[in-house]
Design an enzyme around this catalytic site. Structure first.
Site, PDB file in Angstrom:
ATOM      1  N   ASP A 159      -9.090  -8.389 -11.092  1.00  0.00           N
ATOM      2  CA  ASP A 159      -7.794  -8.981 -10.759  1.00  0.00           C
ATOM      3  C   ASP A 159      -6.756  -7.865 -10.825  1.00  0.00           C
ATOM      4  O   ASP A 159      -6.624  -7.180 -11.838  1.00  0.00           O
ATOM      5  CB  ASP A 159      -7.458 -10.095 -11.756  1.00  0.00           C
ATOM      6  CG  ASP A 159      -6.077 -10.658 -11.521  1.00  0.00           C
ATOM      7  OD1 ASP A 159      -5.900 -11.407 -10.555  1.00  0.00           O
ATOM      8  OD2 ASP A 159      -5.163 -10.332 -12.314  1.00  0.00           O
ATOM      9  N   HIS A 189       0.722   3.395   4.939  1.00  0.00           N
ATOM     10  CA  HIS A 189       1.734   4.437   5.174  1.00  0.00           C
ATOM     11  C   HIS A 189       2.784   4.394   4.077  1.00  0.00           C
ATOM     12  O   HIS A 189       3.222   3.332   3.637  1.00  0.00           O
ATOM     13  CB  HIS A 189       2.335   4.340   6.581  1.00  0.00           C
ATOM     14  CG  HIS A 189       3.345   3.257   6.813  1.00  0.00           C
ATOM     15  ND1 HIS A 189       4.691   3.414   6.548  1.00  0.00           N
ATOM     16  CD2 HIS A 189       3.221   2.008   7.336  1.00  0.00           C
ATOM     17  CE1 HIS A 189       5.346   2.320   6.895  1.00  0.00           C
ATOM     18  NE2 HIS A 189       4.477   1.442   7.373  1.00  0.00           N
ATOM     19  N   GLU A 209       4.263   7.482   9.749  1.00  0.00           N
ATOM     20  CA  GLU A 209       3.811   6.316  10.518  1.00  0.00           C
ATOM     21  C   GLU A 209       4.951   5.793  11.375  1.00  0.00           C
ATOM     22  O   GLU A 209       4.735   5.375  12.523  1.00  0.00           O
ATOM     23  CB  GLU A 209       3.307   5.229   9.575  1.00  0.00           C
ATOM     24  CG  GLU A 209       2.649   4.043  10.271  1.00  0.00           C
ATOM     25  CD  GLU A 209       3.581   2.889  10.601  1.00  0.00           C
ATOM     26  OE1 GLU A 209       3.123   1.900  11.182  1.00  0.00           O
ATOM     27  OE2 GLU A 209       4.793   2.982  10.280  1.00  0.00           O
ATOM     28  N   ASP A 219      -0.391  -2.776   5.586  1.00  0.00           N
ATOM     29  CA  ASP A 219       0.956  -2.482   6.056  1.00  0.00           C
ATOM     30  C   ASP A 219       1.796  -3.751   5.960  1.00  0.00           C
ATOM     31  O   ASP A 219       1.535  -4.720   6.667  1.00  0.00           O
ATOM     32  CB  ASP A 219       0.891  -1.983   7.506  1.00  0.00           C
ATOM     33  CG  ASP A 219       2.210  -1.386   7.978  1.00  0.00           C
ATOM     34  OD1 ASP A 219       3.213  -1.498   7.262  1.00  0.00           O
ATOM     35  OD2 ASP A 219       2.217  -0.797   9.083  1.00  0.00           O
TER      36      ASP A 219
END
Length: 457
Positions: free
Chosen positions: A32, A110, A156, A182
């Protein structure tokens, strides 16, 4: 047509069986991932942005400080790290030294923001979550069947520059699967799973199904995030996403909660993409746990079903008061898997002169508790992070409440074109009001006219 469908289904099943075969039936369960630790990293990234012009854009001081912060944590945990520089930025690559040398399961996010804001949801959430998953590998040291590698990409936001550079320079060699994260904590979240590879999509979907969260295929970001160069190089790719500027439909709000016809992230690529106001900690927690689940399934072996677990949130998450006043909030819990459990509530980090109480002080997961924060008359001005903790029978959770004590000027008079934080108190025509949602006031938004923003005291 039937033969083609059956053939595709068989191919997907064979890919899942052969490519991701478990090491053993008794492999350890995925850990977890503590969301309180993830939000602590987000707080650090926010502080870094605030100290460096309000952003963490690639090639700028805020990005370098962010990379150094993550690298320092990984180095201390035993990872082999390297910084790959390119024109306009750099990537951070971290390899776990134990286990086989290949094939490789790789996870990436990113690290850079746009120049206009600190980039906390985009993409501090993915970056901080992967850091905690990496630290979990270090803490548990599972017996691995695959090599494990993490990456934090630069540039990115300038067109996937960092991940493209990595792949073009041989980085995809030996990578069996790449998982991308992302925007994993959008404030009005959806649960979108990449559908580029059926086997990887099934692994993610099986986890979300086990905690009762429906998903949808992620198609908005096709080709727009760092998985794209890997996919073009023939690597299997997967990942999760909670939505950007697109609006949540009524059907999506019905199954996921949140507000229909509002953006998943109203602060996408904006200065208001800040911590803690622009992060949904429930989505953040679930997606980090999903990342660990799939990594363990790919690189460790069979993952046991999740046990009893719950999420914890606080609303509002901040308040501004004067010395001698008090603030209030609500701690809410939600069962995310298994059965409800008893949760004892407590606080830590409050400065001298500030007391925190809960009513009730012990709840069952799925219930809520009222939080009262009393500020003594002698408490000095400043901002104080207060940790609100839940001690569950099987799982502990925590959230952070930000208390700002003013400089003794008392309540201020409401004025238009003013930024107000949730919890701030003002007077208008002799009546006191507390701000319910952070916003910038406009003419016509006087407190008695907008009860969604102001509560009369």
């Amino acid at each position: 047509m039937i033969r083609r469908i059956l053939g595709s289904a068989l191919a997907a099943a064979l890919a899942l069986t052969c490519l991701f075969a478990p090491a053993s039936a008794n492999a350890a369960a995925a850990p977890d991932i503590p969301v309180g630790s993830i939000t602590a990293h987000l707080s650090q990234l926010q502080s870094i942005a605030s100290a460096n012009g309000g952003n963490r854009a690639s090639g700028r001081p805020g990005f370098t400080a962010s990379l150094n912060y993550i690298k320092g944590r990984l180095d201390a945990a035993g990872y082999t790290t390297r910084v790959q520089s390119f024109t306009g930025g750099s990537n951070l690559i971290a390899d776990w030294p134990s286990g086989p040398s290949g094939p490789t399961v790789m996870l990436g996010a990113h690290l850079d923001s746009v120049a206009s804001g600190p980039g906390i949801n985009d993409n501090g959430t993915g970056s901080a979550s992967l850091l905690e998953v990496a630290l979990a590998v270090s803490a548990q040291r599972p017996s691995l069947t695959k090599h494990v590698r993490f990456a934090w990409w630069g540039a990115e936001e300038q067109g996937l520059v960092g991940s493209r550079y990595y792949v073009q320079n041989g980085g995809a060699s030996g990578v069996e699967a790449y998982l991308n994260f992302d925007m994993t904590g959008s404030p009005n979240p959806g649960y979108f799973v990449y559908d580029d590879d059926a086997a990887l999509q099934q692994l993610f979907n099986s986890y979300y199904s086990s905690i009762g969260v429906p998903t949808e295929p992620e198609r908005v970001g096709d080709g727009r995030s760092d998985h794209a160069p890997f996919k073009s190089a023939g690597v299997r790719v997967g990942g999760v996403f909670t939505g950007a500027s697109e609006r949540k439909t009524a059907a999506q709000a019905a199954k996921w909660g949140g507000q229909a016809n509002q953006s998943f992230d109203r602060c996408y690529h904006s200065a208001c993409d800040t911590y803690p106001s622009n992060v949904n900690t429930t989505a953040l927690d679930r997606n980090a746990d999903a990342a660990a689940h799939v990594l363990w399934a790919l690189a460790v072996g069979t993952v046991n079903p999740p046990g009893n677990d719950y999420s914890m949130t606080v609303s509002p998450s901040s308040a501004t008061v004067s010395a001698g006043q008090s603030a209030s909030a609500t701690v809410a819990t939600q069962v995310t898997s298994g059965n409800a459990q008893t949760v004892a509530l407590s606080s830590s980090g409050a400065p001298a002169g500030v007391s925190v109480s809960f009513s009730p002080a012990s709840i069952q997961s799925g219930q809520s508790s009222a939080v009262s924060i009393a500020v003594g008359a002698s408490v000095p001005a400043g901002t104080y992070p207060i940790t609100l903790s839940g001690d569950g029978a099987t799982v502990d959770r925590s959230v952070t409440f930000s208390l700002t004590v003013g400089g003794g000027g008392g309540e201020t008079s409401w004025a238009p074109y003013t930024a107000y934080q949730a919890g701030a108190t003002v007077t208008y025509q002799g009546v006191s009001y507390r701000c319910l949602q952070g916003h910038t006031s406009l003419p016509g938004w006087e407190p008695p006219n907008v009860p969604a923003l102001w509560q009369r005291l």
